[in-house]
Scaffold this motif. Sequence first.
Motif, PDB file in Angstrom:
ATOM      1  N   LEU A  27      49.968 -13.274  19.082  1.00 18.64           N
ATOM      2  CA  LEU A  27      50.518 -12.790  20.344  1.00 18.64           C
ATOM      3  C   LEU A  27      50.895 -11.325  20.192  1.00 18.64           C
ATOM      4  O   LEU A  27      51.483 -10.935  19.182  1.00 18.64           O
ATOM      5  CB  LEU A  27      51.759 -13.601  20.740  1.00 18.64           C
ATOM      6  CG  LEU A  27      51.567 -15.108  20.967  1.00 18.64           C
ATOM      7  CD1 LEU A  27      52.903 -15.752  21.315  1.00 18.64           C
ATOM      8  CD2 LEU A  27      50.537 -15.382  22.051  1.00 18.64           C
ATOM      9  N   GLN A  28      50.572 -10.518  21.176  1.00 19.74           N
ATOM     10  CA  GLN A  28      50.910  -9.102  21.169  1.00 19.74           C
ATOM     11  C   GLN A  28      52.222  -8.900  21.936  1.00 19.74           C
ATOM     12  O   GLN A  28      52.305  -9.247  23.114  1.00 19.74           O
ATOM     13  CB  GLN A  28      49.793  -8.282  21.822  1.00 19.74           C
ATOM     14  CG  GLN A  28      50.062  -6.794  21.848  1.00 19.74           C
ATOM     15  CD  GLN A  28      50.128  -6.195  20.450  1.00 19.74           C
ATOM     16  OE1 GLN A  28      49.334  -6.540  19.587  1.00 19.74           O
ATOM     17  NE2 GLN A  28      51.089  -5.314  20.233  1.00 19.74           N
ATOM     18  N   VAL A  29      53.234  -8.367  21.241  1.00 22.79           N
ATOM     19  CA  VAL A  29      54.540  -8.140  21.865  1.00 22.79           C
ATOM     20  C   VAL A  29      54.794  -6.635  21.913  1.00 22.79           C
ATOM     21  O   VAL A  29      54.759  -5.957  20.888  1.00 22.79           O
ATOM     22  CB  VAL A  29      55.669  -8.837  21.082  1.00 22.79           C
ATOM     23  CG1 VAL A  29      57.000  -8.669  21.817  1.00 22.79           C
ATOM     24  CG2 VAL A  29      55.352 -10.323  20.900  1.00 22.79           C
ATOM     25  N   ARG A  30      55.067  -6.120  23.101  1.00 21.62           N
ATOM     26  CA  ARG A  30      55.290  -4.686  23.262  1.00 21.62           C
ATOM     27  C   ARG A  30      56.593  -4.248  22.601  1.00 21.62           C
ATOM     28  O   ARG A  30      57.590  -4.985  22.606  1.00 21.62           O
ATOM     29  CB  ARG A  30      55.311  -4.311  24.747  1.00 21.62           C
ATOM     30  CG  ARG A  30      54.006  -4.567  25.467  1.00 21.62           C
ATOM     31  CD  ARG A  30      53.969  -3.837  26.807  1.00 21.62           C
ATOM     32  NE  ARG A  30      54.941  -4.358  27.761  1.00 21.62           N
ATOM     33  CZ  ARG A  30      54.718  -5.373  28.579  1.00 21.62           C
ATOM     34  NH1 ARG A  30      53.531  -5.999  28.550  1.00 21.62           N
ATOM     35  NH2 ARG A  30      55.633  -5.769  29.420  1.00 21.62           N
ATOM     36  N   ASN A  31      56.576  -3.038  22.048  1.00 29.00           N
ATOM     37  CA  ASN A  31      57.782  -2.415  21.474  1.00 29.00           C
ATOM     38  C   ASN A  31      58.440  -3.286  20.401  1.00 29.00           C
ATOM     39  O   ASN A  31      59.666  -3.431  20.358  1.00 29.00           O
ATOM     40  CB  ASN A  31      58.811  -2.104  22.576  1.00 29.00           C
ATOM     41  CG  ASN A  31      58.248  -1.182  23.641  1.00 29.00           C
ATOM     42  OD1 ASN A  31      57.576  -0.209  23.316  1.00 29.00           O
ATOM     43  ND2 ASN A  31      58.501  -1.506  24.906  1.00 29.00           N
ATOM     44  N   LEU A  32      57.620  -3.881  19.561  1.00 28.40           N
ATOM     45  CA  LEU A  32      58.138  -4.703  18.463  1.00 28.40           C
ATOM     46  C   LEU A  32      57.401  -4.310  17.186  1.00 28.40           C
ATOM     47  O   LEU A  32      56.247  -4.690  16.972  1.00 28.40           O
ATOM     48  CB  LEU A  32      57.928  -6.195  18.756  1.00 28.40           C
ATOM     49  CG  LEU A  32      58.653  -7.166  17.814  1.00 28.40           C
ATOM     50  CD1 LEU A  32      60.171  -7.033  17.967  1.00 28.40           C
ATOM     51  CD2 LEU A  32      58.230  -8.606  18.082  1.00 28.40           C
ATOM     52  N   ASP A  33      58.064  -3.512  16.362  1.00 32.12           N
ATOM     53  CA  ASP A  33      57.467  -3.018  15.113  1.00 32.12           C
ATOM     54  C   ASP A  33      57.717  -4.027  13.998  1.00 32.12           C
ATOM     55  O   ASP A  33      58.849  -4.184  13.538  1.00 32.12           O
ATOM     56  CB  ASP A  33      58.074  -1.660  14.750  1.00 32.12           C
ATOM     57  CG  ASP A  33      57.459  -1.083  13.476  1.00 32.12           C
ATOM     58  OD1 ASP A  33      56.481  -1.657  12.968  1.00 32.12           O
ATOM     59  OD2 ASP A  33      57.985  -0.056  12.993  1.00 32.12           O
ATOM     60  N   LEU A  34      56.660  -4.691  13.568  1.00 27.76           N
ATOM     61  CA  LEU A  34      56.779  -5.723  12.538  1.00 27.76           C
ATOM     62  C   LEU A  34      56.143  -5.283  11.214  1.00 27.76           C
ATOM     63  O   LEU A  34      55.822  -6.108  10.374  1.00 27.76           O
ATOM     64  CB  LEU A  34      56.130  -7.024  13.030  1.00 27.76           C
ATOM     65  CG  LEU A  34      56.891  -7.728  14.159  1.00 27.76           C
ATOM     66  CD1 LEU A  34      56.056  -8.844  14.765  1.00 27.76           C
ATOM     67  CD2 LEU A  34      58.226  -8.283  13.646  1.00 27.76           C
ATOM     68  N   GLY A  35      55.979  -3.973  11.029  1.00 35.46           N
ATOM     69  CA  GLY A  35      55.484  -3.468   9.757  1.00 35.46           C
ATOM     70  C   GLY A  35      56.571  -3.501   8.692  1.00 35.46           C
ATOM     71  O   GLY A  35      57.769  -3.414   8.992  1.00 35.46           O
ATOM     72  N   ARG A  36      56.163  -3.640   7.460  1.00 33.19           N
ATOM     73  CA  ARG A  36      57.113  -3.666   6.344  1.00 33.19           C
ATOM     74  C   ARG A  36      56.373  -3.245   5.078  1.00 33.19           C
ATOM     75  O   ARG A  36      55.164  -3.007   5.090  1.00 33.19           O
ATOM     76  CB  ARG A  36      57.707  -5.053   6.151  1.00 33.19           C
ATOM     77  CG  ARG A  36      56.678  -6.114   5.764  1.00 33.19           C
ATOM     78  CD  ARG A  36      57.309  -7.442   5.487  1.00 33.19           C
ATOM     79  NE  ARG A  36      56.311  -8.457   5.165  1.00 33.19           N
ATOM     80  CZ  ARG A  36      56.610  -9.721   4.896  1.00 33.19           C
ATOM     81  NH1 ARG A  36      57.867 -10.117   4.905  1.00 33.19           N
ATOM     82  NH2 ARG A  36      55.660 -10.586   4.606  1.00 33.19           N
ATOM     83  N   ALA A  37      57.100  -3.173   3.994  1.00 29.96           N
ATOM     84  CA  ALA A  37      56.511  -2.822   2.703  1.00 29.96           C
ATOM     85  C   ALA A  37      56.767  -3.920   1.693  1.00 29.96           C
ATOM     86  O   ALA A  37      57.770  -4.639   1.774  1.00 29.96           O
ATOM     87  CB  ALA A  37      57.080  -1.495   2.195  1.00 29.96           C
ATOM     88  N   PHE A  38      55.833  -4.054   0.748  1.00 27.39           N
ATOM     89  CA  PHE A  38      56.060  -4.857  -0.448  1.00 27.39           C
ATOM     90  C   PHE A  38      56.527  -3.894  -1.542  1.00 27.39           C
ATOM     91  O   PHE A  38      56.071  -2.750  -1.619  1.00 27.39           O
ATOM     92  CB  PHE A  38      54.776  -5.541  -0.902  1.00 27.39           C
ATOM     93  CG  PHE A  38      54.325  -6.668  -0.006  1.00 27.39           C
ATOM     94  CD1 PHE A  38      55.184  -7.250   0.908  1.00 27.39           C
ATOM     95  CD2 PHE A  38      53.028  -7.161  -0.097  1.00 27.39           C
ATOM     96  CE1 PHE A  38      54.771  -8.293   1.723  1.00 27.39           C
ATOM     97  CE2 PHE A  38      52.598  -8.200   0.711  1.00 27.39           C
ATOM     98  CZ  PHE A  38      53.471  -8.764   1.623  1.00 27.39           C
ATOM     99  N   TYR A  39      57.421  -4.367  -2.417  1.00 25.21           N
ATOM    100  CA  TYR A  39      58.003  -3.523  -3.451  1.00 25.21           C
ATOM    101  C   TYR A  39      57.863  -4.166  -4.829  1.00 25.21           C
ATOM    102  O   TYR A  39      57.907  -5.395  -4.962  1.00 25.21           O
ATOM    103  CB  TYR A  39      59.490  -3.281  -3.187  1.00 25.21           C
ATOM    104  CG  TYR A  39      59.778  -2.364  -2.024  1.00 25.21           C
ATOM    105  CD1 TYR A  39      60.006  -0.999  -2.211  1.00 25.21           C
ATOM    106  CD2 TYR A  39      59.824  -2.863  -0.733  1.00 25.21           C
ATOM    107  CE1 TYR A  39      60.273  -0.170  -1.139  1.00 25.21           C
ATOM    108  CE2 TYR A  39      60.086  -2.027   0.353  1.00 25.21           C
ATOM    109  CZ  TYR A  39      60.311  -0.678   0.136  1.00 25.21           C
ATOM    110  OH  TYR A  39      60.574   0.158   1.192  1.00 25.21           O
ATOM    111  N   LEU A  40      57.711  -3.314  -5.835  1.00 28.31           N
ATOM    112  CA  LEU A  40      57.882  -3.717  -7.227  1.00 28.31           C
ATOM    113  C   LEU A  40      59.332  -3.417  -7.588  1.00 28.31           C
ATOM    114  O   LEU A  40      59.800  -2.290  -7.395  1.00 28.31           O
ATOM    115  CB  LEU A  40      56.952  -2.927  -8.148  1.00 28.31           C
ATOM    116  CG  LEU A  40      55.446  -2.987  -7.884  1.00 28.31           C
ATOM    117  CD1 LEU A  40      54.706  -2.124  -8.901  1.00 28.31           C
ATOM    118  CD2 LEU A  40      54.938  -4.411  -7.948  1.00 28.31           C
ATOM    119  N   VAL A  41      60.051  -4.409  -8.103  1.00 28.79           N
ATOM    120  CA  VAL A  41      61.460  -4.197  -8.436  1.00 28.79           C
ATOM    121  C   VAL A  41      61.712  -4.540  -9.903  1.00 28.79           C
ATOM    122  O   VAL A  41      61.155  -5.499 -10.441  1.00 28.79           O
ATOM    123  CB  VAL A  41      62.399  -5.031  -7.530  1.00 28.79           C
ATOM    124  CG1 VAL A  41      62.278  -4.590  -6.082  1.00 28.79           C
ATOM    125  CG2 VAL A  41      62.112  -6.526  -7.648  1.00 28.79           C
TER     126      VAL A  41
END
Length: 308
Positions: free
Chosen positions: A257-271
Motif C-alpha cells: 500500500l502506498q501511503v502519502r507523507n510516510l517515510d519508512l526508510g531506515r538503516a541497518f547498522y554494525l554495532v
Amino acid sequence: MRFTLRQLEIFVAVAQTGSASRAAERLALSQSATSTALAELERAYSQVLFDRVGKSLRLNDTGQWLLPRATQILDRAHELEESLSAHTAVGPLRLGASLTIGNYLATLFVADFLQRHPESRVQLAVHNSTAVVASVARFELDLGLVEGDLQHPDVVAEPWLRDELVVFAAPSHPLVGQGSLTRDQVLAQDWILREPGSGTRGTVEHAFGEDRQRLKVRLELEHTEAIKRAVEAGLGLGCISRLALRDAFRRGSLVPLQVRNLDLGRAFYLVRHRHKYISGGLASLIEHIRASTAGATSTDDIHLSPVP
C-alpha cells in the motif's frame, strides 16, 4: 602478576550473569570454586568489584572500569590459543542479528564466511535489535547487526545498508486498489506489528510521529513470518521490511500500500562495544560482511533466491 586468566574469566562471567551460581554453570565450575576465585581476585588488589544486593552481584564503579579491560585480555588470549592450536587467527565468533537481518541476510553471509574460513566457528544469535545491542554492551556478543540507530553509551554503531519498510495488506482488504492513501485512512485500520523494542516497530512509530498514538494495534508478534500470515488472514495491516515481502508480493498473496507523507526508510547498522578488542577473526568477519554488500546501496540490491 597477581591475577590469572581463570580469575578474569570468572569475573567476566559473574558480571554478565549477575550471580556466582549462574557464572559457575556457564563455566562448568562449582559455585564454591567460582566464589573463591572471585574473592581471591578482589583480595589480591584490596578492591571490591561488586555490590552485593541480596543474592545478586552488581558491578560497582571499579568493576565497571575493569570489565572492558578484562574482556580485551581474554579475547587476545583466546585468539592466541586458537592461533597456536589451528595455526589461524580466526577463532570462535559470537554474532548477533535482529530478526529481519538474521532471517534474511545474516545466514547467507555466515555461510559464505564459513566456506572461506572452514576452520572458523560462528555462533549466531537472533533477537530483536534492543536485545542484540544490550548483549553487545555486556560483551556477550562480538558484533551485532541491527535495524535502526539504537543509542547506547558503550556501543559504537556504523551504518551498513539502507532498508525500507512497506505497509501491506491482504488482496481482499478494502484499501487495496484505492491508489495513494492518506495517514487517516490507514490509521483507521487495525494493525499487526512487531513488538516494542524491535527496530521495525521503532521505525514505524518514528514514521508516524505524534500520530503513532492513533495506531490501532490489534496484535503484536515477534516474527515477520507470523505477521505476514496474520495479515493474509485479514486481521489488519502490517508494516515490515520490503526484504521480507519480496516473495509474497511476487505471488500476490500480499499487496503493498502506498501511503502519502510516510517515510519508512531506515538503516541497518554494525554495532560493537567501543572497548572491544578487534581480533583477526572478527576483523575478517566485518570485512567479509562489508565486501558482500559493497555494491549495494540498499537491501533492494541484494539478490535472494525466490521461495516458492
